[in-house]
Design a protein around this motif. Structure first.
Motif, PDB file in Angstrom:
ATOM      1  N   MET A  15       0.821  -1.209   0.000  1.00  0.00           N
ATOM      2  CA  MET A  15       0.000   0.000   0.000  1.00  0.00           C
ATOM      3  C   MET A  15       0.855   1.260   0.000  1.00  0.00           C
ATOM      4  O   MET A  15       0.560   2.226  -0.710  1.00  0.00           O
ATOM      5  CB  MET A  15      -0.948   0.004   1.208  1.00  0.00           C
ATOM      6  CG  MET A  15      -2.093  -0.963   1.087  1.00  0.00           C
ATOM      7  SD  MET A  15      -3.094  -1.086   2.587  1.00  0.00           S
ATOM      8  CE  MET A  15      -3.468   0.596   2.952  1.00  0.00           C
ATOM      9  N   LYS A  16       1.932   1.258   0.787  1.00  0.00           N
ATOM     10  CA  LYS A  16       2.830   2.423   0.847  1.00  0.00           C
ATOM     11  C   LYS A  16       3.447   2.680  -0.523  1.00  0.00           C
ATOM     12  O   LYS A  16       3.481   3.809  -1.009  1.00  0.00           O
ATOM     13  CB  LYS A  16       3.925   2.167   1.894  1.00  0.00           C
ATOM     14  CG  LYS A  16       4.704   3.429   2.304  1.00  0.00           C
ATOM     15  CD  LYS A  16       5.842   3.713   1.398  1.00  0.00           C
ATOM     16  CE  LYS A  16       6.724   4.829   1.920  1.00  0.00           C
ATOM     17  NZ  LYS A  16       6.949   5.880   0.955  1.00  0.00           N
ATOM     18  N   PHE A  17       3.902   1.613  -1.181  1.00  0.00           N
ATOM     19  CA  PHE A  17       4.502   1.759  -2.501  1.00  0.00           C
ATOM     20  C   PHE A  17       3.462   2.206  -3.532  1.00  0.00           C
ATOM     21  O   PHE A  17       3.769   2.995  -4.429  1.00  0.00           O
ATOM     22  CB  PHE A  17       5.178   0.463  -2.942  1.00  0.00           C
ATOM     23  CG  PHE A  17       6.401   0.092  -2.129  1.00  0.00           C
ATOM     24  CD1 PHE A  17       7.106   1.037  -1.406  1.00  0.00           C
ATOM     25  CD2 PHE A  17       6.850  -1.217  -2.096  1.00  0.00           C
ATOM     26  CE1 PHE A  17       8.238   0.698  -0.668  1.00  0.00           C
ATOM     27  CE2 PHE A  17       7.974  -1.577  -1.369  1.00  0.00           C
ATOM     28  CZ  PHE A  17       8.671  -0.621  -0.655  1.00  0.00           C
ATOM     29  N   ALA A  18       2.235   1.718  -3.417  1.00  0.00           N
ATOM     30  CA  ALA A  18       1.163   2.139  -4.333  1.00  0.00           C
ATOM     31  C   ALA A  18       0.859   3.627  -4.144  1.00  0.00           C
ATOM     32  O   ALA A  18       0.653   4.359  -5.118  1.00  0.00           O
ATOM     33  CB  ALA A  18      -0.087   1.300  -4.103  1.00  0.00           C
ATOM     34  N   ARG A  45       8.380   0.798 -10.506  1.00  0.00           N
ATOM     35  CA  ARG A  45       9.179  -0.435 -10.412  1.00  0.00           C
ATOM     36  C   ARG A  45       9.268  -0.943  -8.972  1.00  0.00           C
ATOM     37  O   ARG A  45       9.251  -2.143  -8.735  1.00  0.00           O
ATOM     38  CB  ARG A  45      10.586  -0.210 -10.971  1.00  0.00           C
ATOM     39  CG  ARG A  45      10.762  -0.476 -12.409  1.00  0.00           C
ATOM     40  CD  ARG A  45      10.026  -1.686 -13.002  1.00  0.00           C
ATOM     41  NE  ARG A  45      10.136  -2.920 -12.262  1.00  0.00           N
ATOM     42  CZ  ARG A  45       9.140  -3.828 -12.167  1.00  0.00           C
ATOM     43  NH1 ARG A  45       7.990  -3.656 -12.745  1.00  0.00           N
ATOM     44  NH2 ARG A  45       9.303  -4.929 -11.483  1.00  0.00           N
ATOM     45  N   ILE A  46       9.387  -0.034  -8.018  1.00  0.00           N
ATOM     46  CA  ILE A  46       9.432  -0.447  -6.610  1.00  0.00           C
ATOM     47  C   ILE A  46       8.128  -1.149  -6.256  1.00  0.00           C
ATOM     48  O   ILE A  46       8.127  -2.227  -5.641  1.00  0.00           O
ATOM     49  CB  ILE A  46       9.698   0.752  -5.683  1.00  0.00           C
ATOM     50  CG1 ILE A  46      11.136   1.232  -5.856  1.00  0.00           C
ATOM     51  CG2 ILE A  46       9.411   0.396  -4.229  1.00  0.00           C
ATOM     52  CD1 ILE A  46      11.446   2.537  -5.149  1.00  0.00           C
ATOM     53  N   HIS A  47       7.013  -0.566  -6.658  1.00  0.00           N
ATOM     54  CA  HIS A  47       5.714  -1.184  -6.395  1.00  0.00           C
ATOM     55  C   HIS A  47       5.605  -2.518  -7.142  1.00  0.00           C
ATOM     56  O   HIS A  47       5.172  -3.527  -6.572  1.00  0.00           O
ATOM     57  CB  HIS A  47       4.588  -0.239  -6.822  1.00  0.00           C
ATOM     58  CG  HIS A  47       3.233  -0.821  -6.624  1.00  0.00           C
ATOM     59  ND1 HIS A  47       2.488  -1.297  -7.669  1.00  0.00           N
ATOM     60  CD2 HIS A  47       2.494  -1.012  -5.506  1.00  0.00           C
ATOM     61  CE1 HIS A  47       1.338  -1.762  -7.208  1.00  0.00           C
ATOM     62  NE2 HIS A  47       1.324  -1.599  -5.898  1.00  0.00           N
ATOM     63  N   GLY A  48       6.024  -2.539  -8.404  1.00  0.00           N
ATOM     64  CA  GLY A  48       5.964  -3.774  -9.187  1.00  0.00           C
ATOM     65  C   GLY A  48       6.797  -4.887  -8.584  1.00  0.00           C
ATOM     66  O   GLY A  48       6.353  -6.039  -8.509  1.00  0.00           O
ATOM     67  N   ASN A  49       8.004  -4.553  -8.142  1.00  0.00           N
ATOM     68  CA  ASN A  49       8.854  -5.567  -7.507  1.00  0.00           C
ATOM     69  C   ASN A  49       8.212  -6.121  -6.243  1.00  0.00           C
ATOM     70  O   ASN A  49       8.296  -7.313  -5.962  1.00  0.00           O
ATOM     71  CB  ASN A  49      10.230  -4.986  -7.175  1.00  0.00           C
ATOM     72  CG  ASN A  49      11.162  -5.014  -8.361  1.00  0.00           C
ATOM     73  OD1 ASN A  49      11.215  -5.987  -9.081  1.00  0.00           O
ATOM     74  ND2 ASN A  49      11.871  -3.929  -8.572  1.00  0.00           N
ATOM     75  N   ALA A  50       7.565  -5.254  -5.480  1.00  0.00           N
ATOM     76  CA  ALA A  50       6.897  -5.710  -4.253  1.00  0.00           C
ATOM     77  C   ALA A  50       5.743  -6.640  -4.588  1.00  0.00           C
ATOM     78  O   ALA A  50       5.579  -7.704  -3.969  1.00  0.00           O
ATOM     79  CB  ALA A  50       6.403  -4.505  -3.448  1.00  0.00           C
ATOM     80  N   VAL A  51       4.953  -6.269  -5.576  1.00  0.00           N
ATOM     81  CA  VAL A  51       3.802  -7.088  -5.956  1.00  0.00           C
ATOM     82  C   VAL A  51       4.253  -8.422  -6.554  1.00  0.00           C
ATOM     83  O   VAL A  51       3.559  -9.426  -6.428  1.00  0.00           O
ATOM     84  CB  VAL A  51       2.888  -6.310  -6.933  1.00  0.00           C
ATOM     85  CG1 VAL A  51       1.828  -7.187  -7.540  1.00  0.00           C
ATOM     86  CG2 VAL A  51       2.248  -5.130  -6.212  1.00  0.00           C
TER      87      VAL A  51
END
Length: 131
Positions: A15-18, A45-51
């Protein structure tokens, strides 16, 4: 279940990255893609890597606990995993190759540990039975 703590942590991190992506989209007024803005591209990319990684780790953690792995194993692998995710994200934000490298190494090491612990604690008698 101990793993529920890490499920919540994983959701909060995603959620934080989103929200970081949303913040940059609003700032740069970009509805789709990255609009050519480096900050937005990095946030995406940070959000994508987390997901891409967090759901797998959480599934492995829950299964470890359900299979009866020791609680210290759940905590150790989860903490290493999330530490790796944070280091990786910081490395991406700062364009620090070392942060990205070590963050990914920790992430993969933790995922490997989760997989091995799951294989060790898998109820093989149930898996190999024909009943």
């Amino acid at each position: 279940m101990i793993s529920a703590l890490y499920v919540v942590l994983g959701v909060l991190i995603i959620m934080k990255f989103a929200l970081d992506v949303v913040r940059f989209r609003r700032h740069y007024r970009v509805a789709f893609g990255d609009g050519g803005f480096h900050d937005l591209r990095v946030a995406i990319r940070i959000h994508g890597n987390a997901v891409e990684t967090i759901p797998l780790a959480l599934l492995l953690l829950v299964m470890m606990e359900m299979n009866g792995a020791d609680i210290w194993m759940v905590h150790l692998t989860a903490l290493l995993f999330f530490l790796g995710r944070v280091i990786h994200a910081q490395g991406l934000r700062r364009s620090a190759l070392a942060g990205r490298k070590y963050g990914m190494m920790l992430t993969l090491f933790a995922l490997c540990g989760m997989a091995v612990f799951n294989l060790i604690y898998l109820p093989w008698d149930l898996v190999l039975t024909l009943h």
